[in-house]
Enzyme design. Structure first.
Site, mmCIF file in Angstrom:
data_model
loop_
_atom_site.group_PDB
_atom_site.id
_atom_site.type_symbol
_atom_site.label_atom_id
_atom_site.label_comp_id
_atom_site.label_asym_id
_atom_site.label_seq_id
_atom_site.Cartn_x
_atom_site.Cartn_y
_atom_site.Cartn_z
ATOM 1 N N CYS A 118 0.823 -1.198 0.000
ATOM 2 C CA CYS A 118 0.000 0.000 0.000
ATOM 3 C C CYS A 118 0.861 1.255 0.000
ATOM 4 O O CYS A 118 1.951 1.281 0.560
ATOM 5 C CB CYS A 118 -0.897 0.020 1.235
ATOM 6 S SG CYS A 118 -1.936 -1.430 1.405
ATOM 7 N N ARG A 157 4.992 -0.920 -6.353
ATOM 8 C CA ARG A 157 4.924 -1.680 -5.112
ATOM 9 C C ARG A 157 3.819 -2.722 -5.130
ATOM 10 O O ARG A 157 3.806 -3.632 -4.304
ATOM 11 C CB ARG A 157 4.696 -0.716 -3.929
ATOM 12 C CG ARG A 157 5.838 0.254 -3.720
ATOM 13 C CD ARG A 157 5.419 1.436 -2.870
ATOM 14 N NE ARG A 157 5.111 1.062 -1.509
ATOM 15 C CZ ARG A 157 5.875 1.329 -0.459
ATOM 16 N NH1 ARG A 157 7.010 1.982 -0.633
ATOM 17 N NH2 ARG A 157 5.529 0.978 0.750
ATOM 18 N N TRP A 166 -3.367 -2.587 -1.311
ATOM 19 C CA TRP A 166 -3.195 -4.025 -1.537
ATOM 20 C C TRP A 166 -4.097 -4.719 -0.523
ATOM 21 O O TRP A 166 -3.920 -4.583 0.680
ATOM 22 C CB TRP A 166 -1.740 -4.416 -1.360
ATOM 23 C CG TRP A 166 -1.422 -5.831 -1.744
ATOM 24 C CD1 TRP A 166 -1.216 -6.316 -3.002
ATOM 25 C CD2 TRP A 166 -1.257 -6.945 -0.868
ATOM 26 N NE1 TRP A 166 -0.926 -7.661 -2.957
ATOM 27 C CE2 TRP A 166 -0.945 -8.075 -1.655
ATOM 28 C CE3 TRP A 166 -1.341 -7.105 0.523
ATOM 29 C CZ2 TRP A 166 -0.725 -9.328 -1.119
ATOM 30 C CZ3 TRP A 166 -1.121 -8.355 1.063
ATOM 31 C CH2 TRP A 166 -0.812 -9.454 0.243
ATOM 32 N N ASN A 211 -2.091 2.277 5.698
ATOM 33 C CA ASN A 211 -1.272 1.101 5.395
ATOM 34 C C ASN A 211 -1.127 0.289 6.672
ATOM 35 O O ASN A 211 -0.948 0.855 7.746
ATOM 36 C CB ASN A 211 0.133 1.502 4.934
ATOM 37 C CG ASN A 211 0.136 2.218 3.603
ATOM 38 O OD1 ASN A 211 -0.871 2.278 2.911
ATOM 39 N ND2 ASN A 211 1.291 2.760 3.236
ATOM 40 N N GLY A 212 -1.152 -1.036 6.553
ATOM 41 C CA GLY A 212 -0.944 -1.870 7.734
ATOM 42 C C GLY A 212 -2.161 -2.709 8.057
ATOM 43 O O GLY A 212 -3.111 -2.805 7.278
ATOM 44 N N GLU A 236 15.516 -20.157 -5.525
ATOM 45 C CA GLU A 236 15.188 -18.866 -6.126
ATOM 46 C C GLU A 236 14.602 -19.049 -7.527
ATOM 47 O O GLU A 236 13.656 -18.357 -7.912
ATOM 48 C CB GLU A 236 16.443 -17.989 -6.176
ATOM 49 C CG GLU A 236 16.291 -16.679 -6.918
ATOM 50 C CD GLU A 236 15.305 -15.715 -6.281
ATOM 51 O OE1 GLU A 236 15.013 -14.675 -6.900
ATOM 52 O OE2 GLU A 236 14.800 -15.989 -5.169
ATOM 53 N N LYS A 260 10.856 -17.757 -8.705
ATOM 54 C CA LYS A 260 10.621 -16.876 -9.845
ATOM 55 C C LYS A 260 9.563 -17.461 -10.772
ATOM 56 O O LYS A 260 8.689 -16.754 -11.270
ATOM 57 C CB LYS A 260 11.923 -16.631 -10.617
ATOM 58 C CG LYS A 260 12.892 -15.714 -9.906
ATOM 59 C CD LYS A 260 12.359 -14.283 -9.844
ATOM 60 C CE LYS A 260 13.004 -13.503 -8.730
ATOM 61 N NZ LYS A 260 12.503 -13.811 -7.384
ATOM 62 N N GLU A 315 6.145 -17.104 -9.120
ATOM 63 C CA GLU A 315 5.685 -15.729 -8.972
ATOM 64 C C GLU A 315 5.048 -15.176 -10.241
ATOM 65 O O GLU A 315 4.007 -14.512 -10.174
ATOM 66 C CB GLU A 315 6.857 -14.818 -8.590
ATOM 67 C CG GLU A 315 7.291 -14.915 -7.142
ATOM 68 C CD GLU A 315 8.449 -13.984 -6.859
ATOM 69 O OE1 GLU A 315 8.341 -13.195 -5.910
ATOM 70 O OE2 GLU A 315 9.456 -14.024 -7.594
ATOM 71 N N HIS A 346 14.231 -39.317 -1.450
ATOM 72 C CA HIS A 346 13.528 -39.285 -0.167
ATOM 73 C C HIS A 346 12.109 -38.721 -0.296
ATOM 74 O O HIS A 346 11.563 -38.218 0.674
ATOM 75 C CB HIS A 346 14.334 -38.477 0.842
ATOM 76 C CG HIS A 346 15.654 -39.089 1.169
ATOM 77 N ND1 HIS A 346 15.789 -40.163 2.014
ATOM 78 C CD2 HIS A 346 16.912 -38.797 0.726
ATOM 79 C CE1 HIS A 346 17.062 -40.503 2.098
ATOM 80 N NE2 HIS A 346 17.762 -39.693 1.328
ATOM 81 N N LYS A 384 5.280 -5.501 -4.262
ATOM 82 C CA LYS A 384 6.724 -5.328 -4.314
ATOM 83 C C LYS A 384 7.313 -5.159 -2.924
ATOM 84 O O LYS A 384 8.319 -5.772 -2.587
ATOM 85 C CB LYS A 384 7.063 -4.108 -5.179
ATOM 86 C CG LYS A 384 8.556 -3.866 -5.348
ATOM 87 C CD LYS A 384 9.198 -4.999 -6.116
ATOM 88 C CE LYS A 384 10.684 -4.782 -6.322
ATOM 89 N NZ LYS A 384 11.322 -5.958 -6.921
#
Length: 605
Positions: free
Chosen positions: A2, A27, A74, A99-100, A478, A482, A485, A501, A600
């Site tokens: 946000c 963001r 968001w 925000n929050g 990573e 990616k 995402e 395993h 973001k």
């Protein structure tokens, strides 16, 4: 996540607010809105589309005002629909953006309902608006100060009231908020970037601060209600809007910016000196006997990579923890630990909370690896190392990750030198390898056409496995992240030795298996793991160093890396994984730079 922008001025402030929201779009958000005080009433426009749509609404309705607040949201509480978009009104007198997350919103909502307040959204934010309205007695600053004492959780808020038409009040706890100082006008934002072009003078509010902005002054009170003078910092204005140039998306552009970002991050000195981390670093490094790394997401994977370097080069025990888990368990603090926190923005809520928890346990030596020198994280830590990735617009981190790896390698080499494990010859070798990295990366980027060919196959899949061993296992993690995402393909990563395993049960011809295959001490073990996949009919896609003697054949697809790069190999091997995810997402037609449900900068827990 946000974003907040607010202003009090003697001009129409709406264009400044809209431009501020544009600067915060990267963001991530689901909705946006703006509210101004005009004609003795608050007026607003809200959209569940992009800021461009909000701008069009504003122009069509001729929304103007000298006092205003704006927001990109968001969604946390309540779906991303117009009724839940900010600014939130209370009885058409007060407008608020937030925000929050407010953790005790349910009990507050019931109390406010008992006082006759009607709730028209599903947000926790509406509780704050009605609470402040219920406490307003002609002084908005006093009402906000009283209200925040009842809030549990994280918040950054900006509020305006129709009875005080030239005033905006802000408050923060656990979420960032900055004041921008102008001439005859003042500003409020969640990020100084939002105010670029309007001011270069900022006050970074501290935890618990409440501020009041008018045309001529800014007032700040601390959590105890005492008026305080916070430091005014000059932050050079950012350049204009970031341009895509010849690239399709910002993510692709940022992948190709990595040679320059890494070059800018590598220290110019010919030696690894503690002063690279701050004036107090030499003393602090001499007092530690282990490291505790705290981070989330991609930054966590950079920490996992650093563990190998720190224990191999510096011979110092290193523990890496997910920041969002660390502070919710009983841990045994060691006053001789160096707590390292890693974050691109320096405002990651979980990592900040973990840092404060570690400090509360008695950890006195702290170091931040961050891309933003004015962030809360850098201000809170004793030591810091700033990466120079520049602005990263794409939600999926690329150049921020590789510059973090550079910073952490420099930390490992520095500690290794101080502890007597890196002599002058080895130090010079590490410096040479670092400085050759940008050229080596350009050679890796030249593999893009081959990776595009692979992406066509991947775009038709719904699941994938990534394998790596040792130093490259975090790189496999990573790579899987990616792909998840931005392409929305389910992907998981495992140490290759763990295949038998459990994960081997998933391997069929429909499950591509991506393998990171550097020519290191574990190569022969890795080849055995690859044979296990082939024996089950799995399709292998291997990024192999040139001298590994792994060649393409039926069921085994190989892209050959230009050179083996020793301990710094992870920085090279992650780049083709970034490109594979990017081009697969392009083939599937997803929103690469703004993937669904993601933000973001994660500024809420």
């Amino acid at each position: 996540m946000c974003g907040i922008v607010g202003a009090v001025a003697q001009r129409n402030i709406v264009p400044v607010l809209i431009e501020g929201l544009r600067r915060l779009e990267y963001r991530g958000y689901d909705s946006c809105g703006v509210a101004v005080l005009a004609g003795g009433e608050p007026h607003r426009a809200r959209s569940v589309a992009r800021v461009a749509d909000l701008d069009e609404q504003v122009r069509e309705t001729h929304l103007e005002g000298v006092t205003g607040i704006a927001h990109t949201r968001w969604a946390t509480h309540g779906a991303p629909v117009t009724n839940n978009a900010h600014p939130i009104f209370s009885r058409n007198a007060l407008a608020l953006v937030h925000n929050g997350i407010i953790e005790n919103y349910e009990s507050l909502r019931e109390t406010l309902r008992g006082k006759g307040y009607e709730f028209v959204s599903q947000t926790d934010t509406e509780v704050i608006a009605h609470l402040i309205h219920s406490l307003y007695r002609g002084d908005l600053f006093a009402a906000v100060r009283e209200a925040v004492q009842q809030l549990h959780g994280a918040y950054a808020i900006a509020v305006e009231h129709k009875d005080q038409p030239n005033t905006v009040v802000g408050a923060r706890q656990g979420s960032p908020l900055v004041v921008g100082l102008g001439e005859g006008e003042n500003f409020l934002a969640s990020d100084a970037l939002a105010l670029a072009g309007s001011t270069e003078r900022f006050i970074f509010l501290e935890e618990g601060d409440v501020c009041e902005l008018t045309l001529e002054r800014v007032r700040v009170a601390d959590r105890d209600g005492n008026d305080v003078q916070r430091e005014v910092r000059t932050v050079a204005a950012y350049g204009g809007a970031v341009e895509l140039g010849p690239y399709r998306h910002f993510m692709q552009k940022e992948i190709f910016e990595q040679p320059r970002a890494i070059s800018d991050t590598i220290p110019q000195a010919d030696s690894f000196d503690a002063s690279l981390f701050g004036d107090a670093a030499a003393k602090a490094f001499g007092e530690i006997d282990n490291l505790l790394i705290l981070a989330c997401g991609t930054s966590y994977y950079s920490g996992l990579t650093a563990k190998y370097w720190l224990e191999s080069i510096a011979k110092i025990p290193t523990q890496v923890e997910i920041a969002s888990e660390y502070r919710y368990r009983d841990s045994v603090p060691n006053p001789k630990s160096l707590v390292v926190v890693i974050s691109q923005s320096g405002e990651t809520a979980d990592t900040l909370a973990a840092l404060k928890h570690a400090q509360s346990l008695g950890h006195k030596h702290t170091l931040s690896v961050c891309n933003v020198g004015t962030s809360a994280m850098v201000r809170l830590t004793e030591l810091s190392f700033l990466t120079h990735a520049g602005r990263e617009i794409g939600v999926a981190s690329t150049k921020a990750f590789t510059t973090q790896l550079v910073a952490l390698f420099v930390l490992a080499a520095t500690l290794g030198k101080l502890r007597g494990h890196v002599d002058a010859s080895l130090e010079a070798d590490y410096v040479r390898q670092l400085r050759h990295l940008p050229a080596a990366l350009n050679s890796v980027l030249a593999l893009e056409p081959q990776i595009i060919a692979w992406s066509e196959d991947f775009s038709r899949k719904e699941n994938a496995l990534f394998l790596g061993r040792g130093l490259h296992y975090p790189i496999a993690l990573e790579g899987a992240l990616k792909l998840k995402e931005i392409s929305y393909i389910h992907a998981e990563a495992y140490p290759a030795g763990e295949l038998k395993h459990g994960p081997l049960a998933l391997v069929t011809e429909a499950m591509p298996v991506v393998t990171v295959a550097p020519n290191d001490a574990l190569l022969e073990k890795l080849k055995s793991n690859m044979q296990e996949v082939r024996a089950r009919g799995g399709e292998l896609y291997v990024f192999a160093d040139s001298d590994t003697r792994i060649v393409s054949e039926e069921g085994l697809h190989v892209i050959r890396m230009p050179e083996h790069y020793g301990l710094l190999s992870p920085i090279l091997h992650v780049v083709p994984l970034q490109l594979l995810a990017y081009h697969t997402a392009c083939s599937r037609g997803t929103d690469v730079d703004k993937p669904r449900n993601l933000a973001k900068s994660v500024t809420v827990e």
